[in-house]
Design a protein around this motif. Sequence first.
Motif, PDB file in Angstrom:
ATOM      1  N   PRO A 114      12.687 -18.299   3.204  1.00 21.53           N
ATOM      2  CA  PRO A 114      11.556 -19.185   3.540  1.00 21.53           C
ATOM      3  C   PRO A 114      10.612 -18.564   4.568  1.00 21.53           C
ATOM      4  N   ILE A 115      10.098 -17.379   4.246  1.00 21.33           N
ATOM      5  CA  ILE A 115       9.141 -16.726   5.133  1.00 21.33           C
ATOM      6  C   ILE A 115       8.021 -16.157   4.278  1.00 21.33           C
ATOM      7  N   GLU A 116       6.885 -15.992   4.896  1.00 25.12           N
ATOM      8  CA  GLU A 116       5.743 -15.409   4.187  1.00 25.12           C
ATOM      9  C   GLU A 116       6.043 -13.952   3.840  1.00 25.12           C
ATOM     10  N   GLY A 117       5.691 -13.533   2.643  1.00 25.86           N
ATOM     11  CA  GLY A 117       5.936 -12.164   2.236  1.00 25.86           C
ATOM     12  C   GLY A 117       4.879 -11.217   2.779  1.00 25.86           C
ATOM     13  N   ARG A 118       5.045  -9.945   2.437  1.00 22.49           N
ATOM     14  CA  ARG A 118       4.078  -8.923   2.835  1.00 22.49           C
ATOM     15  C   ARG A 118       3.260  -8.494   1.618  1.00 22.49           C
ATOM     16  N   SER A 119       1.992  -8.213   1.847  1.00 21.85           N
ATOM     17  CA  SER A 119       1.188  -7.682   0.744  1.00 21.85           C
ATOM     18  C   SER A 119       1.692  -6.294   0.377  1.00 21.85           C
ATOM     19  N   LEU A 120       1.349  -5.864  -0.824  1.00 20.29           N
ATOM     20  CA  LEU A 120       1.778  -4.543  -1.261  1.00 20.29           C
ATOM     21  C   LEU A 120       1.262  -3.462  -0.316  1.00 20.29           C
ATOM     22  N   GLY A 121       0.027  -3.611   0.165  1.00 18.47           N
ATOM     23  CA  GLY A 121      -0.521  -2.631   1.090  1.00 18.47           C
ATOM     24  C   GLY A 121       0.282  -2.554   2.378  1.00 18.47           C
ATOM     25  N   GLN A 122       0.626  -3.718   2.960  1.00 25.38           N
ATOM     26  CA  GLN A 122       1.446  -3.727   4.173  1.00 25.38           C
ATOM     27  C   GLN A 122       2.820  -3.130   3.915  1.00 25.38           C
ATOM     28  N   TRP A 123       3.388  -3.482   2.789  1.00 29.07           N
ATOM     29  CA  TRP A 123       4.746  -3.022   2.455  1.00 29.07           C
ATOM     30  C   TRP A 123       4.794  -1.505   2.313  1.00 29.07           C
ATOM     31  N   LEU A 124       3.777  -0.920   1.655  1.00 32.61           N
ATOM     32  CA  LEU A 124       3.748   0.533   1.474  1.00 32.61           C
ATOM     33  C   LEU A 124       3.648   1.259   2.810  1.00 32.61           C
ATOM     34  N   LYS A 125       2.896   0.690   3.738  1.00 27.91           N
ATOM     35  CA  LYS A 125       2.758   1.332   5.047  1.00 27.91           C
ATOM     36  C   LYS A 125       4.022   1.199   5.895  1.00 27.91           C
ATOM     37  N   GLN A 126       4.752   0.087   5.720  1.00 25.21           N
ATOM     38  CA  GLN A 126       5.883  -0.191   6.614  1.00 25.21           C
ATOM     39  C   GLN A 126       7.206   0.350   6.104  1.00 25.21           C
ATOM     40  N   ILE A 127       7.366   0.463   4.788  1.00 17.29           N
ATOM     41  CA  ILE A 127       8.646   0.918   4.259  1.00 17.29           C
ATOM     42  C   ILE A 127       8.851   2.391   4.617  1.00 17.29           C
ATOM     43  N   PRO A 128       9.997   2.772   5.151  1.00 15.22           N
ATOM     44  CA  PRO A 128      10.174   4.154   5.624  1.00 15.22           C
ATOM     45  C   PRO A 128      10.222   5.177   4.501  1.00 15.22           C
ATOM     46  N   HIS A 129      10.775   4.787   3.355  1.00 14.71           N
ATOM     47  CA  HIS A 129      10.902   5.759   2.260  1.00 14.71           C
ATOM     48  C   HIS A 129      10.879   5.010   0.934  1.00 14.71           C
ATOM     49  N   LEU A 130      10.203   5.596  -0.047  1.00 15.74           N
ATOM     50  CA  LEU A 130      10.179   5.036  -1.403  1.00 15.74           C
ATOM     51  C   LEU A 130      10.429   6.170  -2.381  1.00 15.74           C
ATOM     52  N   SER A 131      11.573   6.106  -3.035  1.00  9.29           N
ATOM     53  CA  SER A 131      11.954   7.182  -3.957  1.00  9.29           C
ATOM     54  C   SER A 131      11.078   7.163  -5.194  1.00  9.29           C
ATOM     55  N   ASN A 132      11.143   8.252  -5.955  1.00 10.49           N
ATOM     56  CA  ASN A 132      10.408   8.297  -7.222  1.00 10.49           C
ATOM     57  C   ASN A 132      10.920   7.251  -8.198  1.00 10.49           C
ATOM     58  N   LYS A 133      12.207   6.931  -8.104  1.00 12.11           N
ATOM     59  CA  LYS A 133      12.750   5.857  -8.933  1.00 12.11           C
ATOM     60  C   LYS A 133      12.103   4.530  -8.560  1.00 12.11           C
ATOM     61  N   GLY A 134      11.977   4.266  -7.246  1.00 11.51           N
ATOM     62  CA  GLY A 134      11.323   3.047  -6.800  1.00 11.51           C
ATOM     63  C   GLY A 134       9.852   3.010  -7.179  1.00 11.51           C
ATOM     64  N   LYS A 135       9.173   4.152  -7.076  1.00 17.41           N
ATOM     65  CA  LYS A 135       7.762   4.213  -7.458  1.00 17.41           C
ATOM     66  C   LYS A 135       7.581   3.913  -8.942  1.00 17.41           C
ATOM     67  N   SER A 136       8.434   4.512  -9.770  1.00 14.72           N
ATOM     68  CA  SER A 136       8.302   4.300 -11.217  1.00 14.72           C
ATOM     69  C   SER A 136       8.561   2.842 -11.580  1.00 14.72           C
TER      70      SER A 136
END
Length: 871
Positions: free
Chosen positions: A303-325
Amino acid sequence: MDEDDVLDLGCEVLPWVSTQLILIGKQTRDNAYGTLGCELFVLSQQIPAISQTALVRQRLLKIFEIIDKACSTSRNVADRFRALGRIEDYKKSTSNIGQTVIRETQESLTHFVRHSPEYNALLRLISDGFTVDETEPLYTEEYQDDSDIGYSGYLNQILYTQLQTYAECGCPTVHLESTRLRLSTDNQIGDDDVSFELAFKAKLFPPTSTSSFVPWKASIVKVSRQTNVQKNKKVGFASTYGDLLSSKRNSSLLSRRLRRLERGEFCKLIDNCLGKPVQFCIQSNVLQVIESPDPKSSRGIFPIEGRSLGQWLKQIPHLSNKGKSHLAYTIAKSVWQYYSSAWMMAPWTHGSIQLLTEKTGLADIGKPHPYLTANMARAVVTSTDRYNADNLMHQYPYILALGVLLIEIAIKQPLTSEECPHPFSETAINDYYTWAWTTAHRSNLKDMVHPMYEEAVNNCLNPELFGGDSIQQYGYTEQITARQNVLYDKVVSPLKRLFEAFQNNLGIPGAPTAKTLNTVAHHVIPETSNASQFPHKADFTVAIFCALPLEANAVSALFDERFEDIGLYRNSPGDSNTYTLGRMGRHNTALVHLPGMGKSVAAQASSSIRSTYPNIKLALVVGICGGVPYKKGNKEILLGDIVVSDGIIQHDFGRRIPGAFLPKASVADGLGRPIVNIRGFLSKLKTTLEQQHVSNKMTEYMGAMNEKPGNNTGRYPGVEQDKLYEPSYQHKHRGSTTCISCADSTNTMICGEVFDLSCHELRCGEENLVKRMRLQAALTQGDPPSPAIHLGLIASGDTVMKSGQDRDLISERHNVIAFEMEGAGVWESLPCLVVKGVCDYADSHKNKVWQPYAAATGAACMKALLDRWPF
């Protein structure tokens, strides 16, 4: 107006009438209009499938007759279907007449719904004629195709319209202003249902608390056609768990668990069911709640407000190629599904997509779950899938916006307001396109993620794919559908293959390693194999053009590996070429089967190949040609030798005046020099050592071809078959003959019949043969002469050269060594080399004896050259 005309007219007008009713319902807040509008919209989608039987057609005619009355201010029987015809004429018009039609039609529909006794009769007629028999299973046959491309796009329109019509509430939270639609990679059509999942903002208790989200799941049931009975598509929202709406459920269970949703109850349910699933069903265009929902259907959204995709991309420490795909495929597939619908009233950006925190979702960073934010409380505006200004670099906002999203995901960095300070619009689209193009090419997405990802992005940035002549020939609605289909083929499909490769933990291998020639393989991609194991369209760098089947046969025999998968290698829109795809050594190669001979056919094929295979770096025109017997320095060219172009001229380009043909003065300049890398390659090929390497490989490849079963047509015909006659000695009837043209010694013309006859049949004199030194040496040694490679200028044109005298005249004037017909067409479009075997001497004595052997030597030389091609 006959029956078929009325049915066609009704099909055209029904969606427009439905829209007017829904607009009236929203303005008046009267569900009666929305009910009829939704019924007509659903019916309009079913008509092509259900209008086959006489009974259904009669019911449709009766429905259209009532609708015509409902839209007409006249009650004259003689005006039957006049109102529908008037709507058809002016429904797309923006003129004063068009506005008058809208106003008068809305007034007539308002009177019909409020006062006409036929309103309820029309609803019953639709329901009685086309409802599903609830005593029978919903499915009586299995789906034959459950792929993405089978998705029924109008279902999401129904979902949006029904929610706006029936889920309105007056509470301060205004739930529909903060709707979240879950974007999913799951197949939207399966054996049982198509599902939609949404989350609405709810008021937390106590009242001083902030808002939260309540999830609910919507399932749309798709009913298949039953034997001899046409069934309609019925829409419902419910959980897909258990047997509630499965093919084995019974109607009594459904009826016990459904309760009509009263007006104003929607917001209370959302607020009172915080953290629990809420399930609905729309039946007969009435929103109903399902009692005792399945608790398993809740995804457990925090029950909390989510993050926009732009915010999430900046804040997430690592995004694998599997996650990107995974994320890229999820969003691309959703853009395709909801393309130009009410869910896409504006281009989707990183602010439109939100990552809600799920109890079982985001713990796995490689599989984030995006939601689309939608304000459903506002009026639906007409979406615009194409901008029309003349100065735009990209005219399709939804597709360009998707390309921007894919780039942002790949580089894990959102586009900032400093880079593009204005919101996505027609006036700012050039700024977004410039950023996308520059960033994509600077970032090298091929190495950063994968070539398939790069291809999907490049296709998004290529407006020609979505607005070519093959699309613009259609009407507006058909153009949107065509663009949607291209979007699936060019963007969604490669991302899907990449996603599935990661999903199955198969890895993403590169191109297959080269094999030795003595095990020439024919590899057909099995249906169950993963497409990422094979080269993608962007990996093909060599194109081979062949005009004759015997030329293509020789080339095909030299493929080390062949790739055949219609789904993986479908042509782009506008590309009418026919291909054989394979690998030659380390080069992924597309063999183009030209539909005929001549430079115009070749030019058309070469101009469209890059729309399907964008990275072609070398084009090879391979086959047979007519040779000039002696080139500069009196070096002999024999039948079976190979000519390689270091330039092309159009020998039939000029002016015809009385008694003569005058070539253009600039023809000696040819069609321009080859590009620099080809010139360097040819310079090296002229060295003795390099020619020896190529000759040795040619011999190897010729032997491999001849050893293949059924492929002995490329064997050397024999020294005695290589005959060169004096240029002035013509191939014609001789002796006692009735041919007037051939008998007249003063006439330079000969009859056309002689070209179907051999020199033996015409008794061409052996005393007119020209002696060849290389042939004499071969007879002395007892071995056939080895094919020699000749580099020089090649004459190309649509005129077949069958004159020894004209051959020598052009050769002396321009120093050409051969004549052919396709090179000029390809030369101006692609970096090109012509590699052809000499099958005749371009004189009147030419025949087809040497064609198979010349095709084989040309193909073998081509492959030997490819082995040495460094790019």
